[in-house]
Design a protein around this motif. Structure first.
Motif, PDB file in Angstrom:
ATOM      1  N   ALA A  13       0.864  -1.184   0.000  1.00  0.00           N
ATOM      2  CA  ALA A  13       0.000   0.000   0.000  1.00  0.00           C
ATOM      3  C   ALA A  13       0.896   1.227   0.000  1.00  0.00           C
ATOM      4  O   ALA A  13       2.123   1.105   0.064  1.00  0.00           O
ATOM      5  CB  ALA A  13      -0.909   0.021   1.225  1.00  0.00           C
ATOM      6  N   VAL A  14       0.280   2.392  -0.038  1.00  0.00           N
ATOM      7  CA  VAL A  14       1.035   3.634   0.143  1.00  0.00           C
ATOM      8  C   VAL A  14       0.925   4.037   1.607  1.00  0.00           C
ATOM      9  O   VAL A  14      -0.170   4.040   2.174  1.00  0.00           O
ATOM     10  CB  VAL A  14       0.504   4.766  -0.755  1.00  0.00           C
ATOM     11  CG1 VAL A  14       1.258   6.073  -0.485  1.00  0.00           C
ATOM     12  CG2 VAL A  14       0.632   4.377  -2.226  1.00  0.00           C
ATOM     13  N   TYR A  15       2.047   4.351   2.216  1.00  0.00           N
ATOM     14  CA  TYR A  15       2.080   4.727   3.624  1.00  0.00           C
ATOM     15  C   TYR A  15       2.413   6.215   3.731  1.00  0.00           C
ATOM     16  O   TYR A  15       3.417   6.696   3.208  1.00  0.00           O
ATOM     17  CB  TYR A  15       3.127   3.900   4.380  1.00  0.00           C
ATOM     18  CG  TYR A  15       2.680   2.467   4.540  1.00  0.00           C
ATOM     19  CD1 TYR A  15       2.777   1.571   3.482  1.00  0.00           C
ATOM     20  CD2 TYR A  15       2.127   2.028   5.737  1.00  0.00           C
ATOM     21  CE1 TYR A  15       2.340   0.266   3.610  1.00  0.00           C
ATOM     22  CE2 TYR A  15       1.694   0.713   5.876  1.00  0.00           C
ATOM     23  CZ  TYR A  15       1.803  -0.153   4.807  1.00  0.00           C
ATOM     24  OH  TYR A  15       1.355  -1.451   4.941  1.00  0.00           O
ATOM     25  N   PHE A  16       1.540   6.923   4.445  1.00  0.00           N
ATOM     26  CA  PHE A  16       1.732   8.352   4.651  1.00  0.00           C
ATOM     27  C   PHE A  16       2.127   8.616   6.096  1.00  0.00           C
ATOM     28  O   PHE A  16       1.498   8.109   7.034  1.00  0.00           O
ATOM     29  CB  PHE A  16       0.435   9.120   4.360  1.00  0.00           C
ATOM     30  CG  PHE A  16       0.071   9.186   2.909  1.00  0.00           C
ATOM     31  CD1 PHE A  16      -0.832   8.290   2.363  1.00  0.00           C
ATOM     32  CD2 PHE A  16       0.629  10.151   2.085  1.00  0.00           C
ATOM     33  CE1 PHE A  16      -1.186   8.348   1.025  1.00  0.00           C
ATOM     34  CE2 PHE A  16       0.285  10.220   0.740  1.00  0.00           C
ATOM     35  CZ  PHE A  16      -0.621   9.308   0.218  1.00  0.00           C
ATOM     36  N   CYS A  17       3.132   9.420   6.238  1.00  0.00           N
ATOM     37  CA  CYS A  17       3.514   9.950   7.531  1.00  0.00           C
ATOM     38  C   CYS A  17       2.784  11.283   7.704  1.00  0.00           C
ATOM     39  O   CYS A  17       2.659  12.053   6.740  1.00  0.00           O
ATOM     40  CB  CYS A  17       5.039  10.149   7.521  1.00  0.00           C
ATOM     41  SG  CYS A  17       5.721  10.980   8.941  1.00  0.00           S
ATOM     42  N   ALA A  18       2.281  11.563   8.897  1.00  0.00           N
ATOM     43  CA  ALA A  18       1.573  12.819   9.127  1.00  0.00           C
ATOM     44  C   ALA A  18       1.936  13.358  10.503  1.00  0.00           C
ATOM     45  O   ALA A  18       2.325  12.604  11.398  1.00  0.00           O
ATOM     46  CB  ALA A  18       0.061  12.612   9.019  1.00  0.00           C
ATOM     47  N   ALA A  19       1.798  14.655  10.654  1.00  0.00           N
ATOM     48  CA  ALA A  19       2.148  15.287  11.926  1.00  0.00           C
ATOM     49  C   ALA A  19       1.183  16.420  12.225  1.00  0.00           C
ATOM     50  O   ALA A  19       0.587  17.007  11.314  1.00  0.00           O
ATOM     51  CB  ALA A  19       3.583  15.818  11.868  1.00  0.00           C
ATOM     52  N   SER A  20       1.030  16.713  13.498  1.00  0.00           N
ATOM     53  CA  SER A  20       0.213  17.856  13.882  1.00  0.00           C
ATOM     54  C   SER A  20       0.925  18.628  14.979  1.00  0.00           C
ATOM     55  O   SER A  20       1.720  18.081  15.736  1.00  0.00           O
ATOM     56  CB  SER A  20      -1.170  17.419  14.358  1.00  0.00           C
ATOM     57  OG  SER A  20      -1.096  16.708  15.570  1.00  0.00           O
ATOM     58  N   GLU A  21       0.626  19.911  15.039  1.00  0.00           N
ATOM     59  CA  GLU A  21       1.213  20.734  16.081  1.00  0.00           C
ATOM     60  C   GLU A  21       0.100  21.315  16.930  1.00  0.00           C
ATOM     61  O   GLU A  21      -0.987  21.602  16.450  1.00  0.00           O
ATOM     62  CB  GLU A  21       2.068  21.858  15.491  1.00  0.00           C
ATOM     63  CG  GLU A  21       1.323  22.886  14.670  1.00  0.00           C
ATOM     64  CD  GLU A  21       2.221  24.015  14.210  1.00  0.00           C
ATOM     65  OE1 GLU A  21       2.492  24.910  15.034  1.00  0.00           O
ATOM     66  OE2 GLU A  21       2.640  23.997  13.047  1.00  0.00           O
ATOM     67  N   ARG A  22       0.405  21.475  18.185  1.00  0.00           N
ATOM     68  CA  ARG A  22      -0.568  22.037  19.111  1.00  0.00           C
ATOM     69  C   ARG A  22      -0.904  23.444  18.660  1.00  0.00           C
ATOM     70  O   ARG A  22      -0.035  24.269  18.446  1.00  0.00           O
ATOM     71  CB  ARG A  22       0.035  22.058  20.514  1.00  0.00           C
ATOM     72  CG  ARG A  22      -0.944  22.322  21.618  1.00  0.00           C
ATOM     73  CD  ARG A  22      -0.266  22.066  22.943  1.00  0.00           C
ATOM     74  NE  ARG A  22       0.022  20.661  23.121  1.00  0.00           N
ATOM     75  CZ  ARG A  22      -0.809  19.805  23.699  1.00  0.00           C
ATOM     76  NH1 ARG A  22      -1.985  20.220  24.117  1.00  0.00           N
ATOM     77  NH2 ARG A  22      -0.479  18.541  23.840  1.00  0.00           N
ATOM     78  N   GLY A  23      -2.201  23.669  18.452  1.00  0.00           N
ATOM     79  CA  GLY A  23      -2.611  25.005  18.026  1.00  0.00           C
ATOM     80  C   GLY A  23      -2.311  25.309  16.582  1.00  0.00           C
ATOM     81  O   GLY A  23      -2.263  26.459  16.177  1.00  0.00           O
ATOM     82  N   GLY A  24      -2.130  24.277  15.761  1.00  0.00           N
ATOM     83  CA  GLY A  24      -1.842  24.492  14.351  1.00  0.00           C
ATOM     84  C   GLY A  24      -2.967  25.233  13.652  1.00  0.00           C
ATOM     85  O   GLY A  24      -4.113  25.072  13.999  1.00  0.00           O
TER      86      GLY A  24
END
Lengths: 114, 115
Positions: free
Chosen positions: A86-97
Motif C-alpha cells: 500500500a502507500v504509507y503516509f507519515c503525518a504530523a500535527s502541532e498544538r494550536g496548528g
C-alpha cells in the motif's frame, strides 16, 4: 516547503522480512505523529501514532520510533505480509496548528514481494 | 458500517459549474475536515470545523465553502469550478482538535474531474 518528508517514493521488501519506512520533519512544533495506510481508490486508514513525549509505540506487527533530536520517525513492519502492500503516509500535527489539520508527507509505496 | 462516508465517489463536471460534495460521520466526533490531494499526491488541509468554529487554510480560494448542517455533516460547496480544482477530496473527522493529539479518520475520497 515540505514540513514532512518521505524521501523514498517506493520500497520493495520480501514477504516475511522487516519493512522500514522513514519520515523526516522540519517543524519543531509538531508534537503528534501518525502513520496512515492507503489502498488505491480508498481513503487513508489510520495505522499507528506516537506522541512527542514517547520514543516508541508498538501495536502488533507495527512499531513507530521517534527521534526528536533528529526530527525523524520510522515505521517498522515485521513480518511483512502481502496485504501490507500500500502507500504509507507519515503525518504530523502541532498544538494550536492553523487549521488544526494534519501535515502529510508525500507517501511511500510499499511493495511486498512473495 | 462506514465511519466516514462521502458522496459522490466520482464527479465529472464542466468548468464554471457549481457542485457540492457531502460528508457524514457516524463516530460522534466533534471535528470534521476537508483535505485535497493534488496531482502530486500531497494531502493538504483545506478546512477544519469544530463546534461551529471554522478554521480555513489561507491558501484555499473563497470559491470553496464548507457547510455544516449538524455535527455529523460537513459538506463542501465549490463555486465556478476551474480546471485546477480537479483532485481527490477527502473528508475526515476526529473526536477533538488535531492540535491536541487526536487521530483523524478519513472517508473514501471524492474524485473530482473538471473538464
Amino acid at each position: 516547503d515540505q514540513q514532512v518528508k518521505q524521501n523514498s517514493p517506493s520500497l520493495r521488501v520480501q514477504e516475511g522480512r522487516i519493512s522500514i519506512l522513514n519520515c523526516d520533519y522540519t517543524n519543531s512544533m509538531f508534537d503528534y505523529f501518525l502513520w496512515y495506510k492507503k489502498y488505491p481508490a480508498e481513503g487513508p486508514t489510520f495505522l499507528i501514532s506516537i506522541s512527542s513525549i514517547k520514543d516508541k509505540n508498538e501495536d502488533g506487527r507495527f512499531t513507530v520510533f521517534l527521534n526528536k533530536s533528529a526530527k525523524h520517525l520510522s515505521l517498522h513492519i515485521v513480518p511483512s505480509q502481502p496485504g501490507d502492500s500500500a502507500v504509507y503516509f507519515c503525518a504530523a500535527s502541532e498544538r494550536g496548528g492553523g487549521a488544526d489539520g494534519l501535515t502529510f508527507g508525500k507517501g511511500t509505496h510499499l511493495i511486498i514481494q512473495p | 458500517d462506514t465511519a466516514v462516508s462521502q458522496t459522490p465517489k466520482y464527479l465529472v463536471t464542466q468548468m464554471g459549474n457549481d457542485k457540492s460534495i457531502k460528508c457524514e460521520q457516524n463516530l460522534g466526533h466533534d471535528t470534521m475536515y476537508w483535505y485535497k490531494q493534488d496531482s502530486k499526491k500531497f494531502l493538504k488541509i483545506m478546512f477544519s470545523y469544530n463546534n461551529k468554529e471554522l478554521i480555513i487554510n489561507e491558501t484555499v480560494p473563497n470559491r470553496f465553502s464548507p457547510k455544516s448542517p449538524d455535527k455529523a455533516h460537513l459538506n463542501l460547496h465549490i463555486n465556478s469550478l476551474e480546471l485546477g480544482d480537479s483532485a481527490v477530496y477527502f473528508c475526515a473527522s476526529s473526536q477533538g482538535l488535531a492540535g491536541v493529539g487526536e487521530t483523524q479518520y478519513f472517508g473514501p475520497g471524492t474524485r473530482l474531474l473538471v473538464l
